[in-house]
Every structure is written in structure tokens, then in C-alpha cells.
Design a protein around this motif. Structure first.
Motif, short mmCIF file in Angstrom:
data_model
loop_
_atom_site.label_atom_id
_atom_site.label_comp_id
_atom_site.label_asym_id
_atom_site.label_seq_id
_atom_site.Cartn_x
_atom_site.Cartn_y
_atom_site.Cartn_z
N UNK A 174 -34.49 5.66 -34.23
CA UNK A 174 -35.54 6.00 -36.00
C UNK A 174 -34.13 7.22 -35.87
N UNK A 175 -33.94 7.06 -37.49
CA UNK A 175 -33.22 8.12 -38.09
C UNK A 175 -33.77 9.01 -38.65
N UNK A 176 -33.79 10.55 -37.38
CA UNK A 176 -34.51 11.31 -37.97
C UNK A 176 -34.46 12.23 -39.76
N UNK A 177 -32.65 12.34 -39.75
CA UNK A 177 -32.73 13.48 -40.72
C UNK A 177 -31.00 13.63 -40.71
N UNK A 178 -30.35 14.03 -41.81
CA UNK A 178 -28.69 15.19 -41.38
C UNK A 178 -28.82 16.31 -41.67
N UNK A 179 -28.03 17.67 -41.52
CA UNK A 179 -27.97 18.24 -42.58
C UNK A 179 -26.50 19.29 -41.11
N UNK A 180 -26.66 20.58 -41.91
CA UNK A 180 -25.76 21.06 -41.09
C UNK A 180 -25.51 21.81 -40.16
N UNK A 181 -25.01 22.10 -39.10
CA UNK A 181 -26.03 22.81 -38.06
C UNK A 181 -25.47 24.15 -38.46
N UNK A 182 -26.67 24.79 -38.14
CA UNK A 182 -26.81 26.08 -38.73
C UNK A 182 -25.30 26.97 -39.51
N UNK A 183 -25.97 25.93 -40.91
CA UNK A 183 -24.76 26.44 -42.20
C UNK A 183 -24.02 25.46 -42.19
N UNK A 184 -22.89 25.12 -40.76
CA UNK A 184 -21.36 24.64 -40.89
C UNK A 184 -21.45 23.33 -41.54
N UNK A 185 -19.85 22.87 -41.80
CA UNK A 185 -19.67 21.56 -41.69
C UNK A 185 -19.40 21.13 -40.20
N UNK A 186 -19.67 19.89 -40.22
CA UNK A 186 -19.71 19.03 -39.01
C UNK A 186 -19.25 17.73 -39.63
N UNK A 187 -18.01 17.04 -38.75
CA UNK A 187 -17.30 16.16 -39.24
C UNK A 187 -17.14 15.79 -37.50
N UNK A 188 -16.14 15.17 -37.10
CA UNK A 188 -16.12 14.65 -35.34
C UNK A 188 -16.90 15.00 -34.93
N UNK A 189 -17.56 14.05 -34.19
CA UNK A 189 -18.79 15.14 -33.49
C UNK A 189 -18.74 13.81 -31.75
N UNK A 190 -19.10 14.84 -31.16
CA UNK A 190 -19.61 14.00 -29.77
C UNK A 190 -20.86 15.24 -29.09
N UNK A 191 -21.52 13.65 -28.19
CA UNK A 191 -22.41 14.78 -27.22
C UNK A 191 -22.08 14.44 -25.64
N UNK A 192 -22.84 15.69 -25.20
CA UNK A 192 -22.23 15.61 -23.92
C UNK A 192 -23.91 16.28 -23.23
N UNK A 193 -24.00 15.75 -21.92
CA UNK A 193 -25.03 16.16 -21.06
C UNK A 193 -24.99 17.22 -19.52
#
Length: 473
Positions: free
Chosen positions: A149-168
Motif C-alpha cells: 500500500x503506497x502511503x505518500x511521497x515527501x521531502x524529508x524535513x524539507x530536503x531533496x531526496x534521491x538515491x536511497x537505502x534503509x537500514x535496521x
């Protein structure tokens, strides 16, 4: 007795219908720099992707694009051994949300939130026309390979955001790392408890111009592997280390050769098994570097070595042997070839080991120099690029000339057809190299036996001065 037999037969039927996991994965071989196919023989499209392990399976998510490069799917595949991949689902599609109907979705990464029991996907989102949006996007699912389920897109804390990863992290804290502010900065964000939002900016690299982040943790040390920002063309991967994500990090250090073996980081996968944990570099060899569509890109997987607890290194290989059950990865072959012209037995050589553009490609007595070693990497349409190991530059026909006698040289790799070759069987174990743009053969003029004679292109004629032995090193 008949009642007992009936009960046993029923029990056997129930057991037969119960779901089973995969058999223990046997060691497999993985080619380096190839396209993968799934279990049905279809090309596997998980470009710019990441992997999450659930139970005994690895789930690989990545980009599956339209021919024009826009978003089509995030596709999901699973494997028990990291080689035999089963297609599971297009977990995110153009119809998942209105803003995805014309979009770019890049570098999807899925993580599991143990507190909520949900899988969370972070990705880079653009509008499908230009790269002006520079937004992060997030989607969720209750199952790893179900519809997200797609929630949304946004600029994190107002910053541009391109290449991305996630880490736990090992304490359950979630992080999102992205290239920010026209790719000049690199930001590490702490995620909310449910991993679906950004809570705070905990670390930034200001003005370092890094992208393609991949973060992993080994023995209490955080590693952040990145590339420079050079579009589709590969560049030198660099990494930094720290013992605290928000604390002091080392300076950037090189990993791999000057072009990261023609690849860009996508993800680092810990492969944990009975004999320990190995770390697998997952890179993309983007087809845009030779003018091809994204879905023609290749995968470059390499084992990571750790000379010390706070350093890493990458070496090229021809193939890997992966034992997922043991947690071991072994590289085979250097991935480079020697090309010796048949009539003289001498090697294709970049004169004086020069790293400069336009340096002549000559024949010379074979030796051990890296200027006589070539990475022959497949690209779109059945063609290859022939890349000098010492310089990372391509075998090139001067000036894109189609004339007889045009000189062969090395030049920085691009998308020109004068750097694209077909490797044709010449019989007897020999091959010829045919330039795509001209249809002419790499030729040693006048069948000279002398050192330092430059290769030229001439019409293919079956001569031994147009035939090479290709010897893996």
C-alpha cells in the motif's frame, strides 16, 4: 486394524498437504556481471534493489522499468540459495497510486518492523519527466511479497531526496539514508517507531557529492558504502566507518578499482550460515552507460573482504561460489582475459601502460602487466565492451571512423558503437573482434611479428592477424 490404517492414511495426507520450507541450500555458482533469469527463464528485473531475509528465503526487490525508463513495477523474487530465483509478485505497480501512473521509482528497499509486524518499503520518487521532485516515498505490506500500500511521497524535513537505502540496527532502530540537495549532501535519518516517517536527521555529509548509499554493520562497526555522482557512468566507490551512526565517522576510503569494476553499489547483504557470516556486495552495471535501457543492466556481485575491523576491500572475479547454508562466499578467477593475436602469439597491449585517452593499442610480447589484461563485459544486443584493467578505459576505434586502417586505442568508456564489439567464433578455438559501428575486424597490419605495432580495423578476411586466443586469467 482397519481403523488404525485409516487413521495413518489420513495423517499422511495431512502431513503431505502442510506447507514446507525449502530444502537446505546447496552451494551454487553465480556469474559476475551477467543478467539473471528467474525459475521460468524470464529476465530477472530487480535493478537498484535490496534483499531482506524472511525465514529460509531471501526476497529480492528492485526496479522493473518501461522501455522509456519510467516506472512499471517494483518486482519481488525469492530464493533459498541466492541463485535460483522464483518470481513472486509485482508488489508495487503504476496502479498502486495515482501519482505512480507516470513516475520514476528507484532503489526500493524493504525492511521488517518487528514491533508492528509490517514490511516497509522506502524508495526514491520522481514525476517521470525530470528529476525535479527529488522525493522519498514509502509503502507498507503485511506480507513480504504481497501488494504494498503506497502511503505518500515527501521531502524529508524539507530536503531533496534521491538515491536511497534503509537500514535496521541491531537494537531495532530504523534508518533511511539518502542523497540530498542536488546530490551534494548525504543524509542519515532516524525513522519513526513504525518506520513509515522520518523522525530526525542524525548525520549528514555536507558537500561530499555521494550517492548510491548502502549501509551494513559488522562486529559493532557501521560501514556506509557509496558512489560518486556521475550519472550512468561508473566511478570510484568509497566507504566510511563509525561505531555510532550519529557519531564520528572516518574519512572516505576507496573500495574496488577506479570504476568499481563497471558497477555502482545497490546493497550489501549479510549471508549468515553455520560457518559464520559473509558480506556480499550487490552492484548494478547500468545499461545507460552504453546507451541501453535500464532493464538491460547487469548484476555485479562480489564478496567483501575485511583487512581490519574498520576496513573493507573489493576484488573482481569471474564467478562466485555461494553456500548460503554455511554463510560462505568464494571467488573464482580474476574476471580478466589475455588476448593474443594468432599469427604472432603476442598480446593486445596498451602502449607503455598509459592511462591516457588515445593511447595506442599495440601487440607486444605477452607478460604479466595489467595493460595486457582486459575485462570483456557483455552489454545490450549481444555486444561487449573490452576494458583495459590498468586504466578502466575501453578499446575504441579512433574518431568513430568507418575507414580501413582506422587506429585502435583506449578511450574513456561511453555509449559509442565504436567501443562496442561482437566476439565471433573464428574456428579452432580462436575469436575475432568486430566493431559494431563499422562491421570491420581488429587487425594487426601486414601480419607483422614486431612489438609495438598498433592494431587497426580492416574488413574481416579470415586472416590469422585478425584472430585471437582469449585466455582467462
Amino acid at each position: 486394524m482397519s481403523r488404525v490404517l485409516t487413521l495413518l492414511a489420513g495423517l499422511c495426507l495431512v502431513l503431505a498437504l502442510l506447507p514446507t520450507g525449502p530444502a537446505a541450500a546447496a552451494p551454487i555458482t553465480v556469474p559476475v556481471g551477467a543478467q539473471f533469469t528467474d525459475a521460468s527463464g524470464n529476465p530477472l528485473h530487480a535493478h537498484g534493489g535490496g534483499v531482506v531475509k524472511v525465514g529460509s528465503y531471501y526476497y529480492w526487490f528492485g526496479e522493473n522499468r518501461n522501455a522509456d525508463g519510467t516506472f512499471r513495477y517494483v518486482s519481488a523474487y525469492r530464493s533459498a540459495d541466492l541463485r535460483t530465483w522464483e518470481f513472486r509478485n509485482h508488489v508495487l505497480t503504476q496502479s498502486s497510486a495515482a501519482e505512480l501512473q507516470v513516475a520514476n521509482i528507484e532503489r526500493p528497499k524493504v525492511v521488517y518492523n518487528a514491533a508492528t509486524g509490517r514490511f516497509v518499503m522506502w524508495m526514491h520518487k520522481e514525476n517521470g519527466r525530470d528529476y525535479g521532485e527529488a522525493r522519498a516515498a514509502v509503502a507498507v505490506s503485511d506480507t513480504v511479497d504481497g501488494d504494498y500500500t503506497y502511503l505518500r511521497s515527501f521531502r524529508p524535513l524539507g530536503h531533496m531526496s534521491r538515491d536511497i537505502t534503509a537500514f535496521v540496527d541491531t537494537d531495532g532502530a530504523g534508518y533511511m539514508i539518502s542523497a540530498a540537495d542536488e546530490n551534494y549532501d548525504l543524509h542519515v535519518y532516524r525513522l519513526s517507531a513504525d518506520y513509515t516517517d522520518v523522525a530526525s536527521l542524525v548525520r549528514m555529509w555536507d558537500g561530499d557529492h555521494r550517492e548510491a548509499p548502502a549501509m551494513f554493520k559488522r562486529d559493532g562497526v557501521y560501514f556506509l558504502l557509496t558512489s560518486g555522482a556521475t550519472g550512468w557512468q561508473p566511478n570510484q566507490a568509497k566507504y566510511a566507518t563509525a561505531t555510532s551512526i550519529g557519531g564520528s565517522w572516518s574519512g572516505w576510503q576507496n573500495a574496488g578499482d577506479a570504476l568499481t569494476f563497471g558497477s555502482q553499489p545497490a546493497f550489501v547483504l549479510p549471508v549468515q550460515g553455520g560457518s559464520g557470516t559473509s558480506y556480499l556486495y550487490l552492484g548494478d552495471r547500468w545499461a545507460g552507460a552504453w546507451g541501453g535501457p535500464v532493464n538491460d543492466s547487469r548484476y555485479v556481485w562480489l564478496p567483501i573482504q575485511f583487512p581490519t575491523s574498520t576496513s573493507m576491500s573489493l576484488s573482481y572475479a569471474r564467478q562466485l561460489t555461494v553456500d548460503a547454508a554455511a554463510g560462505t562466499i568464494t571467488a573464482s578467477g580474476s574476471g580478466y582475459d589475455r588476448l593474443a593475436v594468432r599469427h604472432s602469439g603476442k598480446c593486445a597491449d596498451v602502449r607503455n601502460g598509459s592511462g591516457a585517452n588515445l593511447a595506442p593499442v599495440i601487440q607486444y610480447t605477452c607478460g604479466t602487466g595489467h595493460n595486457q589484461q582486459w575485462r570483456i563485459q557483455s552489454i545490450s544486443g549481444g555486444y561487449v565492451q573490452v576494458i583495459a584493467r590498468h586504466s578502466g578505459k575501453c578499446l575504441d576505434v579512433d574518431g568513430v571512423s568507418t575507414a580501413d586502417g582506422a587506429a585502435l586505442q583506449q578511450y574513456g568508456c561511453g555509449s559509442g558503437a565504436n567501443q562496442q564489439w561482437s566476439v565471433q567464433d573464428a574456428g579452432g578455438g580462436y575469436v575475432r573482434l568486430v566493431a559494431r559501428h563499422s562491421g570491420k575486424c581488429a587487425d594487426l597490419p601486414s601480419s607483422s611479428q614486431d612489438n609495438d605495432v598498433q592494431f587497426k580495423q580492416y574488413p574481416c578476411n579470415g586472416g590469422q592477424n585478425q584472430q585471437f586466443t582469449r585466455t582467462p586469467l
